[in-house]
Design a protein around this motif. Structure first.
Motif, PDB file in Angstrom:
ATOM      1  N   SER A   1      -6.877   1.050  13.389  1.00  0.00           N
ATOM      2  CA  SER A   1      -6.480   2.181  12.539  1.00  0.00           C
ATOM      3  C   SER A   1      -7.247   2.180  11.230  1.00  0.00           C
ATOM      4  O   SER A   1      -7.379   3.218  10.581  1.00  0.00           O
ATOM      5  CB  SER A   1      -4.984   2.118  12.241  1.00  0.00           C
ATOM      6  OG  SER A   1      -4.674   1.027  11.382  1.00  0.00           O
ATOM      7  N   ASN A   2      -7.760   0.986  10.802  1.00  0.00           N
ATOM      8  CA  ASN A   2      -8.500   0.832   9.545  1.00  0.00           C
ATOM      9  C   ASN A   2      -7.687   1.234   8.320  1.00  0.00           C
ATOM     10  O   ASN A   2      -8.241   1.596   7.279  1.00  0.00           O
ATOM     11  CB  ASN A   2      -9.817   1.624   9.591  1.00  0.00           C
ATOM     12  CG  ASN A   2     -10.717   1.179  10.728  1.00  0.00           C
ATOM     13  OD1 ASN A   2     -11.006  -0.006  10.871  1.00  0.00           O
ATOM     14  ND2 ASN A   2     -11.148   2.123  11.552  1.00  0.00           N
ATOM     15  N   VAL A   3      -6.384   1.182   8.457  1.00  0.00           N
ATOM     16  CA  VAL A   3      -5.501   1.437   7.322  1.00  0.00           C
ATOM     17  C   VAL A   3      -5.585   0.267   6.348  1.00  0.00           C
ATOM     18  O   VAL A   3      -5.663  -0.894   6.751  1.00  0.00           O
ATOM     19  CB  VAL A   3      -4.055   1.648   7.797  1.00  0.00           C
ATOM     20  CG1 VAL A   3      -3.080   1.635   6.630  1.00  0.00           C
ATOM     21  CG2 VAL A   3      -3.935   2.964   8.556  1.00  0.00           C
ATOM     22  N   VAL A   4      -5.568   0.587   5.043  1.00  0.00           N
ATOM     23  CA  VAL A   4      -5.588  -0.433   3.988  1.00  0.00           C
ATOM     24  C   VAL A   4      -4.326  -0.261   3.155  1.00  0.00           C
ATOM     25  O   VAL A   4      -4.087   0.805   2.581  1.00  0.00           O
ATOM     26  CB  VAL A   4      -6.841  -0.284   3.103  1.00  0.00           C
ATOM     27  CG1 VAL A   4      -6.816  -1.313   1.972  1.00  0.00           C
ATOM     28  CG2 VAL A   4      -8.118  -0.436   3.936  1.00  0.00           C
ATOM     29  N   ASN A   5      -3.503  -1.299   3.104  1.00  0.00           N
ATOM     30  CA  ASN A   5      -2.272  -1.292   2.309  1.00  0.00           C
ATOM     31  C   ASN A   5      -2.391  -2.277   1.157  1.00  0.00           C
ATOM     32  O   ASN A   5      -2.953  -3.369   1.315  1.00  0.00           O
ATOM     33  CB  ASN A   5      -1.062  -1.690   3.158  1.00  0.00           C
ATOM     34  CG  ASN A   5      -0.691  -0.644   4.182  1.00  0.00           C
ATOM     35  OD1 ASN A   5      -0.839   0.545   3.939  1.00  0.00           O
ATOM     36  ND2 ASN A   5      -0.216  -1.082   5.332  1.00  0.00           N
ATOM     37  N   VAL A   6      -1.843  -1.904   0.005  1.00  0.00           N
ATOM     38  CA  VAL A   6      -1.822  -2.782  -1.161  1.00  0.00           C
ATOM     39  C   VAL A   6      -0.394  -2.781  -1.706  1.00  0.00           C
ATOM     40  O   VAL A   6       0.163  -1.722  -1.977  1.00  0.00           O
ATOM     41  CB  VAL A   6      -2.800  -2.305  -2.249  1.00  0.00           C
ATOM     42  CG1 VAL A   6      -2.883  -3.333  -3.373  1.00  0.00           C
ATOM     43  CG2 VAL A   6      -4.182  -2.038  -1.668  1.00  0.00           C
ATOM     44  N   THR A   7       0.181  -3.980  -1.858  1.00  0.00           N
ATOM     45  CA  THR A   7       1.559  -4.096  -2.337  1.00  0.00           C
ATOM     46  C   THR A   7       1.587  -4.952  -3.597  1.00  0.00           C
ATOM     47  O   THR A   7       0.954  -6.013  -3.662  1.00  0.00           O
ATOM     48  CB  THR A   7       2.452  -4.736  -1.263  1.00  0.00           C
ATOM     49  OG1 THR A   7       2.370  -3.959  -0.059  1.00  0.00           O
ATOM     50  CG2 THR A   7       3.899  -4.779  -1.722  1.00  0.00           C
TER      51      THR A   7
END
Length: 272
Positions: A214-220
């Motif tokens: 999916s190449n999704v990038v999450n930052v928390t």
């Protein structure tokens, strides 16, 4: 025998009119007289009946083909993930302790190939000033700018771009790749302090996830103080595609992070 007239006597009465003689021949035609004045126009006559429809003429030649229009939307599922990962679940992660001022850590393996935002890479690099590069063209600019920025042709994630530094064992990065193809997830945990003493020894804690396929990038973000600079008032947060063609900023020199929230996240998904 001859007689001599002595004088003329009076005229006798007129005799009766004789019969008309025969008509003489017709004389020649005289010249035309001048034209008389034009008479008034008469009323229009009634319309005549409509004639029968004529036969259709032959078809004309086919015109030239027009330009091709833009491609319509594809049948693509678009999704956005907001999955978080606790910062205390890091047993066995690769630990990088030395985050010297204005340096880069190169060749961090993703464990898969990331294809998104103009990048195609199986490794990343991380600047000590809060930038993750999709590739190895890592730079250490400590003065943050708005996006898009010309600091690198690589796509990059400005997860907390500010002038940061390592003050000892309390600041570091750790990473790991979990899961099975084609759904693996790369995790990177980063803990940074500001070079400036404006926030004392307060640190910013960031968890980054990069998803295969999916190449999704999450930052928390979680567990930080209420100091304005730790909340982003001197930092750039956002993502930029390769060669700076597109960029999205979540914040630029704005304290958008809320220290009272248990956690906050931003997510980026490349177009199909």
């Amino acid at each position: 025998m001859a007689y001599a007239l002595e004088g003329q006597g009076p005229a006798g009465p007129q005799g009766p009119t004789g019969a008309n003689g025969p008509m003489g021949p017709t004389g020649a035609t005289g010249l035309n007289g001048p034209n008389g004045a034009t008479g008034a126009t008469g009323l229009n006559g009634a319309n005549g009946a409509t004639g029968a429809t004529g036969l259709n003429g032959p078809n004309g030649a086919t015109g030239a083909t027009g330009a091709t229009g833009p491609q319509g939307l594809s049948d693509t599922i678009v999704a956005s993930f907001d999955m978080k990962f606790s910062i205390d679940d890091r047993s066995g992660w690769t630990h990088v302790e030395a985050l010297a001022d204005d340096t880069c850590t190169f060749n961090i393996p993703l464990g898969f190939t990331f294809n998104g935002f103009g990048a195609s890479t199986s490794s990343i690099s991380v600047s000590s000033n809060g930038i993750l590069f999709f590739g190895q063209d890592c730079v250490t600019n400590f003065t943050n700018t708005a996006l898009p920025s010309g600091i690198s042709p690589n796509a990059f994630l400005a997860y907390f771009w500010d002038d940061l530094s390592d003050f000892g064992s309390g600041e570091y990065i750790e990473y790991v790749t979990n899961g099975t193809a084609p759904g693996r997830v790369f995790h990177l945990y980063a803990r940074h302090r500001l070079v400036s003493s404006v926030c004392g020894s307060d640190a910013q804690q960031v968890m980054i996830q990069i998803h295969e396929q999916s190449n999704v990038v999450n930052v928390t973000y979680s567990g930080f103080s209420g100091c304005a600079n730790i909340r982003g008032s001197s930092a750039t947060l956002g993502l930029q595609s390769a060669n700076g063609t597109k960029a999205v900023m979540a914040g630029f020199n704005a304290p958008i992070l809320d220290n009272d929230a248990s956690s906050q996240a931003m997510s980026f998904q490349p177009p199909p």
